[in-house]
Design an enzyme around this catalytic site. Structure first.
Site, PDB file in Angstrom:
ATOM      1  N   GLU A  75      -3.827   6.238   1.734  1.00 51.58           N
ATOM      2  CA  GLU A  75      -4.267   4.920   2.161  1.00 51.58           C
ATOM      3  C   GLU A  75      -5.509   5.045   3.044  1.00 51.58           C
ATOM      4  O   GLU A  75      -5.390   5.328   4.253  1.00 51.58           O
ATOM      5  CB  GLU A  75      -3.158   4.236   2.962  1.00 51.58           C
ATOM      6  CG  GLU A  75      -1.892   4.021   2.176  1.00 51.58           C
ATOM      7  CD  GLU A  75      -1.135   2.793   2.662  1.00 51.58           C
ATOM      8  OE1 GLU A  75      -0.961   1.871   1.864  1.00 51.58           O
ATOM      9  OE2 GLU A  75      -0.749   2.756   3.835  1.00 51.58           O
ATOM     10  N   SER A  97      -5.391  -2.703  -0.071  1.00 49.34           N
ATOM     11  CA  SER A  97      -5.821  -3.915  -0.770  1.00 49.34           C
ATOM     12  C   SER A  97      -5.636  -3.827  -2.287  1.00 49.34           C
ATOM     13  O   SER A  97      -6.430  -4.379  -3.054  1.00 49.34           O
ATOM     14  CB  SER A  97      -7.276  -4.262  -0.417  1.00 49.34           C
ATOM     15  OG  SER A  97      -7.404  -4.470   0.983  1.00 49.34           O
ATOM     16  N   GLY A 150      -5.526  -3.971   4.388  1.00 55.14           N
ATOM     17  CA  GLY A 150      -5.536  -5.334   4.913  1.00 55.14           C
ATOM     18  C   GLY A 150      -6.932  -5.911   5.098  1.00 55.14           C
ATOM     19  O   GLY A 150      -7.115  -6.940   5.740  1.00 55.14           O
ATOM     20  N   LYS A 159       5.485  -5.114   6.263  1.00 55.51           N
ATOM     21  CA  LYS A 159       5.020  -5.120   7.664  1.00 55.51           C
ATOM     22  C   LYS A 159       5.902  -6.075   8.484  1.00 55.51           C
ATOM     23  O   LYS A 159       7.095  -6.159   8.226  1.00 55.51           O
ATOM     24  CB  LYS A 159       3.539  -5.491   7.733  1.00 55.51           C
ATOM     25  CG  LYS A 159       2.694  -4.718   6.718  1.00 55.51           C
ATOM     26  CD  LYS A 159       1.233  -4.822   6.960  1.00 55.51           C
ATOM     27  CE  LYS A 159       0.493  -4.161   5.818  1.00 55.51           C
ATOM     28  NZ  LYS A 159      -0.887  -3.847   6.133  1.00 55.51           N
ATOM     29  N   ASN A 201       5.102  -2.984   1.179  1.00 50.90           N
ATOM     30  CA  ASN A 201       5.250  -2.814   2.623  1.00 50.90           C
ATOM     31  C   ASN A 201       5.079  -4.196   3.242  1.00 50.90           C
ATOM     32  O   ASN A 201       3.966  -4.703   3.318  1.00 50.90           O
ATOM     33  CB  ASN A 201       4.185  -1.845   3.160  1.00 50.90           C
ATOM     34  CG  ASN A 201       4.174  -1.810   4.679  1.00 50.90           C
ATOM     35  OD1 ASN A 201       5.142  -2.199   5.321  1.00 50.90           O
ATOM     36  ND2 ASN A 201       3.066  -1.346   5.252  1.00 50.90           N
ATOM     37  N   HIS A 217       2.538   5.331   8.568  1.00 54.06           N
ATOM     38  CA  HIS A 217       1.600   4.271   8.190  1.00 54.06           C
ATOM     39  C   HIS A 217       0.472   4.198   9.215  1.00 54.06           C
ATOM     40  O   HIS A 217       0.685   4.387  10.412  1.00 54.06           O
ATOM     41  CB  HIS A 217       2.330   2.920   8.097  1.00 54.06           C
ATOM     42  CG  HIS A 217       1.492   1.873   7.446  1.00 54.06           C
ATOM     43  ND1 HIS A 217       0.559   1.148   8.150  1.00 54.06           N
ATOM     44  CD2 HIS A 217       1.408   1.455   6.159  1.00 54.06           C
ATOM     45  CE1 HIS A 217      -0.048   0.309   7.320  1.00 54.06           C
ATOM     46  NE2 HIS A 217       0.446   0.485   6.098  1.00 54.06           N
ATOM     47  N   GLU A 257      -0.957   1.812  10.583  1.00 48.94           N
ATOM     48  CA  GLU A 257      -0.751   0.870  11.706  1.00 48.94           C
ATOM     49  C   GLU A 257       0.134   1.497  12.774  1.00 48.94           C
ATOM     50  O   GLU A 257      -0.027   1.220  13.965  1.00 48.94           O
ATOM     51  CB  GLU A 257      -0.168  -0.453  11.172  1.00 48.94           C
ATOM     52  CG  GLU A 257      -1.226  -1.268  10.434  1.00 48.94           C
ATOM     53  CD  GLU A 257      -0.689  -2.154   9.329  1.00 48.94           C
ATOM     54  OE1 GLU A 257       0.519  -2.432   9.294  1.00 48.94           O
ATOM     55  OE2 GLU A 257      -1.509  -2.558   8.473  1.00 48.94           O
TER      56      GLU A 257
END
Ligand code: PEP
Length: 251
Positions: A167, A213, A173, A11, A9, A95, A97
């Site tokens: 996730e 991560s 991150g 981003k 991904n 996701h 985010e």
């Protein structure tokens, strides 16, 4: 046997020119790796370049989101049909985010998933608990509820084109990784939820990735867990050597 899927991904990283040189570098490094599917989910503007650069390789290209409407007055959005027409095979939906910064809810994640599947895309459906939910001991309830809401109305046939990415939001991150045991246990809860919804065979067939991560140093241990069938990788997918090491760990 379910497929292992290693997906990057990117981003909001990489221009089209950087995309071309990255895939040109990566392709020979992962050539011949056939024990897992390799996917790069890239920004919309990079997709056409990525599809072209990945032609004739074992790298598949995905988008990072999709809108749920077929067309219409949704300024700035991209439809599933648009993605398909330029050769996109996969799409990330839900996701954290998107949920955190762009107001995505389980209801819109469900709509986007349905639209993507109807157009023939493979969906990487992301879900996971935030830190307070883990600390409160309600991780299992949270991921089970998300699984049910995000998959509502999706048929067993359509489910064959869904990958679930577990996730934990606190691990994305941040450099913090769920322990292999924590990640495996929660992926197991998601699998049991799928079993309750669709039956045991569907639960055994569905690919459930871990993301948060994951990197070249910890991938082998995470991927060795029985309920973890791959990874969704952010930061480490931007470095060809690290991403290749994760693909190698999946072999
Ligand atoms: C992600 O973006 O889905 C992700 C897991 O990011 P990172 O690997 O950087 O934690």
């Amino acid at each position: 046997m379910r497929r292992t899927v290693i997906a990057g991904n990117w981003k909001m990283n990489m221009t089209p020119a950087q995309t071309k040189s990255f895939i040109t570098e990566l392709a020979p490094m992962v050539a011949g790796q056939d024990k897992c599917d390799i996917v790069l989910c890239v920004p919309y503007v990079d997709i056409a370049t990525a599809v072209e650069a990945a032609k004739g390789t074992n790298i598949h290209i995905g988008a990072e989101n999709v809108h749920f409407a077929e067309s219409g007055a949704y300024t700035g959005e991209i439809s599933a049909k648009m993605l398909c027409e330029i050769g996109t095979e996969y799409v990330i939906v839900g996701h954290s985010e998107r949920r955190q910064y762009f107001g995505e809810t389980d209801a819109t994640v469900n709509l986007r998933t349905k639209a993507a599947l109807a157009a023939g895309l493979k969906v990487i459906l992301c879900l996971g608990e935030v830190k307070d939910e883990r600390l409160a001991g309600i991780t299992n309830e949270v991921v089970s509820m998300q699984t049910k809401l995000d998959l509502a109305g999706i048929s067993a046939e359509e489910l064959k084109n869904v990958i679930i990415a577990y996730e934990p939001v606190w691990a994305i991150g941040t450099g913090l990784t769920a322990t292999p045991e924590q990640a495996d246990e929660t992926c197991g809860v998601i699998r049991e939820t799928v079993a309750a919804l669709y039956g045991r065979d569907a639960a055994e067939e569905i690919t459930i990735q871990y993301g948060g991560s994951m990197n070249d140093a910890n991938a082998a241990e995470l991927l060795a867990q029985p309920n973890i069938d791959g990874g969704l990788i952010g930061g480490a997918s931007l470095v060809a050597k690290k991403f290749t090491a994760i693909v190698d760990a999946a072999q």
